[in-house]
Design a protein around this motif. Structure first.
Motif, PDB file in Angstrom:
ATOM      1  N   GLU A 248       0.828  -1.207   0.000  1.00 51.66           N
ATOM      2  CA  GLU A 248       0.000   0.000   0.000  1.00 51.66           C
ATOM      3  C   GLU A 248       0.862   1.256   0.000  1.00 51.66           C
ATOM      4  OE1 GLU A 248      -3.815   1.767   2.480  1.00 51.66           O
ATOM      5  OE2 GLU A 248      -2.331   0.558   3.540  1.00 51.66           O
ATOM      6  N   VAL A 249       1.896   1.263   0.840  1.00 56.96           N
ATOM      7  CA  VAL A 249       2.790   2.427   0.905  1.00 56.96           C
ATOM      8  C   VAL A 249       3.488   2.644  -0.429  1.00 56.96           C
ATOM      9  CG1 VAL A 249       4.903   3.325   1.965  1.00 56.96           C
ATOM     10  CG2 VAL A 249       3.150   2.252   3.393  1.00 56.96           C
ATOM     11  N   PHE A 250       4.002   1.588  -1.016  1.00 60.28           N
ATOM     12  CA  PHE A 250       4.689   1.674  -2.310  1.00 60.28           C
ATOM     13  C   PHE A 250       3.757   2.267  -3.365  1.00 60.28           C
ATOM     14  CE2 PHE A 250       5.819   0.123  -6.473  1.00 60.28           C
ATOM     15  CZ  PHE A 250       7.201   0.192  -6.513  1.00 60.28           C
ATOM     16  N   THR A 251       2.533   1.756  -3.433  1.00 59.26           N
ATOM     17  CA  THR A 251       1.576   2.201  -4.443  1.00 59.26           C
ATOM     18  C   THR A 251       1.202   3.664  -4.245  1.00 59.26           C
ATOM     19  OG1 THR A 251       0.688  -0.045  -4.596  1.00 59.26           O
ATOM     20  CG2 THR A 251      -0.663   1.732  -5.498  1.00 59.26           C
ATOM     21  N   ARG A 252       0.945   4.053  -2.988  1.00 63.11           N
ATOM     22  CA  ARG A 252       0.518   5.421  -2.722  1.00 63.11           C
ATOM     23  C   ARG A 252       1.634   6.422  -3.003  1.00 63.11           C
ATOM     24  NH1 ARG A 252      -4.103   5.712   0.431  1.00 63.11           N
ATOM     25  NH2 ARG A 252      -4.071   7.935  -0.129  1.00 63.11           N
ATOM     26  N   LEU A 253       2.854   6.119  -2.595  1.00 63.19           N
ATOM     27  CA  LEU A 253       3.963   7.035  -2.856  1.00 63.19           C
ATOM     28  C   LEU A 253       4.237   7.163  -4.349  1.00 63.19           C
ATOM     29  CD1 LEU A 253       6.605   6.236  -0.077  1.00 63.19           C
ATOM     30  CD2 LEU A 253       5.094   8.205  -0.234  1.00 63.19           C
ATOM     31  N   SER A 254       4.190   6.048  -5.047  1.00 60.72           N
ATOM     32  CA  SER A 254       4.436   6.073  -6.495  1.00 60.72           C
ATOM     33  C   SER A 254       3.389   6.925  -7.209  1.00 60.72           C
ATOM     34  CB  SER A 254       4.434   4.651  -7.058  1.00 60.72           C
ATOM     35  OG  SER A 254       5.484   3.884  -6.504  1.00 60.72           O
ATOM     36  N   SER A 255       2.168   6.919  -6.694  1.00 58.76           N
ATOM     37  CA  SER A 255       1.076   7.659  -7.341  1.00 58.76           C
ATOM     38  C   SER A 255       1.223   9.170  -7.203  1.00 58.76           C
ATOM     39  CB  SER A 255      -0.277   7.224  -6.754  1.00 58.76           C
ATOM     40  OG  SER A 255      -0.424   7.702  -5.420  1.00 58.76           O
ATOM     41  N   LEU A 256       2.128   9.624  -6.329  1.00 58.72           N
ATOM     42  CA  LEU A 256       2.313  11.060  -6.131  1.00 58.72           C
ATOM     43  C   LEU A 256       3.222  11.679  -7.186  1.00 58.72           C
ATOM     44  CD1 LEU A 256       2.757  11.182  -2.242  1.00 58.72           C
ATOM     45  CD2 LEU A 256       0.712  11.710  -3.568  1.00 58.72           C
ATOM     46  N   GLY A 257       3.543  10.922  -8.214  1.00 60.96           N
ATOM     47  CA  GLY A 257       4.419  11.430  -9.266  1.00 60.96           C
ATOM     48  C   GLY A 257       5.845  10.945  -9.124  1.00 60.96           C
ATOM     49  N   TYR A 258       6.072   9.993  -8.221  1.00 58.04           N
ATOM     50  CA  TYR A 258       7.418   9.497  -7.981  1.00 58.04           C
ATOM     51  C   TYR A 258       7.591   8.060  -8.458  1.00 58.04           C
ATOM     52  CZ  TYR A 258       7.818  13.655  -5.081  1.00 58.04           C
ATOM     53  OH  TYR A 258       7.835  14.952  -4.640  1.00 58.04           O
ATOM     54  N   GLU A 259       6.795   7.661  -9.420  1.00 61.92           N
ATOM     55  CA  GLU A 259       6.925   6.312  -9.956  1.00 61.92           C
ATOM     56  C   GLU A 259       8.319   6.128 -10.552  1.00 61.92           C
ATOM     57  OE1 GLU A 259       4.517   3.233 -12.924  1.00 61.92           O
ATOM     58  OE2 GLU A 259       3.882   5.313 -12.727  1.00 61.92           O
ATOM     59  N   GLY A 260       8.942   5.026 -10.217  1.00 60.30           N
ATOM     60  CA  GLY A 260      10.303   4.783 -10.668  1.00 60.30           C
ATOM     61  C   GLY A 260      11.347   5.285  -9.695  1.00 60.30           C
ATOM     62  N   LYS A 261      10.934   6.104  -8.727  1.00 60.89           N
ATOM     63  CA  LYS A 261      11.845   6.622  -7.713  1.00 60.89           C
ATOM     64  C   LYS A 261      11.727   5.856  -6.399  1.00 60.89           C
ATOM     65  CE  LYS A 261      13.034  10.032 -10.434  1.00 60.89           C
ATOM     66  NZ  LYS A 261      14.344  10.033 -11.099  1.00 60.89           N
ATOM     67  N   ILE A 262      10.672   5.050  -6.268  1.00 65.57           N
ATOM     68  CA  ILE A 262      10.424   4.298  -5.044  1.00 65.57           C
ATOM     69  C   ILE A 262      10.710   2.826  -5.296  1.00 65.57           C
ATOM     70  CG2 ILE A 262       8.783   3.852  -3.183  1.00 65.57           C
ATOM     71  CD1 ILE A 262       9.317   6.826  -3.656  1.00 65.57           C
ATOM     72  N   SER A 263      11.417   2.189  -4.384  1.00 66.67           N
ATOM     73  CA  SER A 263      11.680   0.761  -4.502  1.00 66.67           C
ATOM     74  C   SER A 263      11.539   0.098  -3.135  1.00 66.67           C
ATOM     75  CB  SER A 263      13.079   0.496  -5.083  1.00 66.67           C
ATOM     76  OG  SER A 263      14.076   1.089  -4.283  1.00 66.67           O
ATOM     77  N   VAL A 264      11.555  -1.234  -3.148  1.00 64.70           N
ATOM     78  CA  VAL A 264      11.409  -2.023  -1.924  1.00 64.70           C
ATOM     79  C   VAL A 264      12.742  -2.668  -1.581  1.00 64.70           C
ATOM     80  CG1 VAL A 264      10.264  -4.012  -0.858  1.00 64.70           C
ATOM     81  CG2 VAL A 264       8.971  -2.498  -2.382  1.00 64.70           C
ATOM     82  N   ASP A 265      13.113  -2.670  -0.306  1.00 66.99           N
ATOM     83  CA  ASP A 265      14.300  -3.384   0.151  1.00 66.99           C
ATOM     84  C   ASP A 265      13.999  -3.977   1.523  1.00 66.99           C
ATOM     85  OD1 ASP A 265      16.724  -4.427   0.812  1.00 66.99           O
ATOM     86  OD2 ASP A 265      17.884  -2.588   0.521  1.00 66.99           O
ATOM     87  N   LEU A 266      13.724  -5.270   1.542  1.00 64.21           N
ATOM     88  CA  LEU A 266      13.441  -5.941   2.807  1.00 64.21           C
ATOM     89  C   LEU A 266      14.712  -6.241   3.591  1.00 64.21           C
ATOM     90  CD1 LEU A 266      10.582  -8.357   1.680  1.00 64.21           C
ATOM     91  CD2 LEU A 266      10.385  -6.265   3.035  1.00 64.21           C
ATOM     92  N   GLY A 267      15.851  -5.925   3.007  1.00 67.36           N
ATOM     93  CA  GLY A 267      17.127  -6.117   3.686  1.00 67.36           C
ATOM     94  C   GLY A 267      17.577  -4.914   4.491  1.00 67.36           C
ATOM     95  N   ILE A 268      16.711  -3.890   4.638  1.00 62.16           N
ATOM     96  CA  ILE A 268      17.042  -2.759   5.504  1.00 62.16           C
ATOM     97  C   ILE A 268      16.814  -3.212   6.942  1.00 62.16           C
ATOM     98  CG2 ILE A 268      16.531  -0.378   6.138  1.00 62.16           C
ATOM     99  CD1 ILE A 268      15.456   0.073   3.333  1.00 62.16           C
ATOM    100  N   VAL A 269      17.890  -3.515   7.643  1.00 60.99           N
ATOM    101  CA  VAL A 269      17.761  -4.082   8.987  1.00 60.99           C
ATOM    102  C   VAL A 269      18.676  -3.381   9.991  1.00 60.99           C
ATOM    103  CG1 VAL A 269      17.023  -6.355   8.195  1.00 60.99           C
ATOM    104  CG2 VAL A 269      19.464  -5.879   8.411  1.00 60.99           C
ATOM    105  N   SER A 270      19.038  -2.131   9.716  1.00 65.29           N
ATOM    106  CA  SER A 270      19.897  -1.414  10.645  1.00 65.29           C
ATOM    107  C   SER A 270      19.118  -0.960  11.869  1.00 65.29           C
ATOM    108  CB  SER A 270      20.527  -0.202   9.955  1.00 65.29           C
ATOM    109  OG  SER A 270      19.520   0.648   9.440  1.00 65.29           O
TER     110      SER A 270
END
Length: 399
Positions: A248-270
């Motif tokens: 949901e977060v990915f879809t909503r952020l991308s819809s704000l005109g930032y498609e292609g600028k948002i990606s997913v990384d499940l390895g962010i574990v800091s």
């Protein structure tokens, strides 16, 4: 001659003219953005008690801290992080303040990176902390949108924001029959994407569905298809909810005109000790590592005695400034417009006239030469367009 009196300590450096201008430009832009969204600036002490960074939800690596001893023999450290002191502040001096609290900071942090050559031990970071508020999803979106706006303001075409959720890793590793030291080593290897060492360690733990999923965790980055892949690898009710939220977060952020600028990384574990929910990192094209880090941390303030949810992020000001300098997007240092020369006997009058011009917004230099002719030659060499001569009369000469 003393051995170290002509150099700076490892991990530090002097900033000269253009570097200072670039840093101030980034700081000003971020401050204006944060204030525009209703955040108020705070400053925390540069030194804090060591105990504040050694709690169960704020376990910083002792070797990475710069430690001192105060006049009473108590162990203190140079501030390695701004979020923890702000959590303390929210639970103490601001304990009666109405929430949500919207706070921002712009200050240096210190970390001993002796084993990481090229990393700075003193870094200026600016960021926000959104503390409290009934709707955590709304708060997450506010932090994420502010982070995207910050990145876009530096380089609209060449940034990206990676989003993840610390709960995915925590749910997996909690099911392993290992101690905290092994869990921390697994986290570190995933964070650095050290596949060979991670595989070796997990092979020692044992081969099962959980270790198989953890082996693949560093590779779970990319577009929205990553979430489908993660669900296929392993899912229970909690993980299914986490992946749904990220979608949901990915879809909503991308819809704000930032498609292609948002990606997913499940390895962010800091910083798994205090992050509890969504986590994210921001990148700019001319910097090889993240310039922005943040996430949700709902248990941190509670460890200081006031149970409040929170989300926030910090921007590495120095890295952003470096990026802007590389792409030629920082202001140039402009020479003085005027140089003021005082004739013999009129030096103080010349300074008084210079003060008047400065109050009017003129950028100038006061001449330190003995003669008008020397002043003119100096002005020509420095690109100063006008010389003002103060004596019995005030005259102007455009070069």
């Amino acid at each position: 001659m003393k051995r170290y009196d002509l150099i700076t300590p490892e991990g530090t450096r002097d900033l000269l003219f253009d570097d200072c201008l670039a840093r101030r430009s980034v700081e000003s832009k971020l401050s204006a953005l944060f204030e525009g969204f209703g955040y108020s600036e705070i400053v925390t002490p540069g030194i804090e008690f060591y105990d504040m960074f050694s709690g169960s939800s704020r376990n910083f690596i002792q070797e990475n801290l710069y430690k001192l001893v105060d006049s009473k023999g108590r162990l203190i450290v140079m501030r390695p992080d701004s979020t923890v002191p702000i959590a303390r502040l929210a639970a103490t001096r601001l304990k009666e303040a109405e929430t949500p609290l919207r706070l921002y900071y712009n200050q240096s942090v210190y970390e001993n990176n002796a084993l990481l050559k090229g990393h700075s031990d003193e870094v200026v970071k600016a960021g926000i902390e959104l503390i409290g508020g009934e709707n955590r999803k709304r708060a997450d979106y506010e932090a994420l949108c502010t982070a995207v706006e910050a990145l876009a303001s530096f380089d609209k075409e060449n940034f990206r924001l990676e989003i993840g959720h610390i709960g995915y890793f925590k749910e997996l590793v909690a099911q392993l029959d290992v101690d905290d030291n092994v869990r921390e080593e697994i986290r570190m290897l995933i964070s650095t994407k050290n596949y060979p060492a991670l595989n070796d360690l997990l092979d020692e733990v044992g081969e099962n569905q959980i270790t198989g999923a953890l082996k693949q965790l560093p590779s779970l980055f990319g577009g929205i298809e990553v979430l489908d892949k993660a669900a296929d690898i392993y899912a229970d009710d909690k993980i299914t909810g986490i992946l749904y939220n990220l979608r949901e977060v990915f879809t909503r952020l991308s819809s704000l005109g930032y498609e292609g600028k948002i990606s997913v990384d499940l390895g962010i574990v800091s910083h798994t000790d205090y992050y509890t929910g969504i986590v994210f990192k921001g990148y700019l094209s001319e910097v090889g590592q993240s310039v922005l880090k943040g996430g949700r941390y709902d248990g941190l303030i509670g460890s200081f005695g006031r149970d409040l949810p929170a989300v926030g992020f910090g921007v590495n000001v120095d890295m952003v400034a470096r990026h802007l300098r590389k792409i030629g997007a920082t202001p140039e240092i402009k020479p003085a417009e005027v140089i003021v020369f005082g004739e013999k006997g009129y030096v103080v009058e010349a300074l008084a006239y210079a003060q008047k011009l400065v109050r009017e917004g003129v950028k100038l230099e006061n001449s330190l030469f003995n003669t008008y002719e020397e002043t003119v030659e100096y002005a020509k060499s420095r690109g100063i367009a006008k010389v003002i001569r103060v004596g019995e009369e005030i005259t102007e000469n455009t070069l």
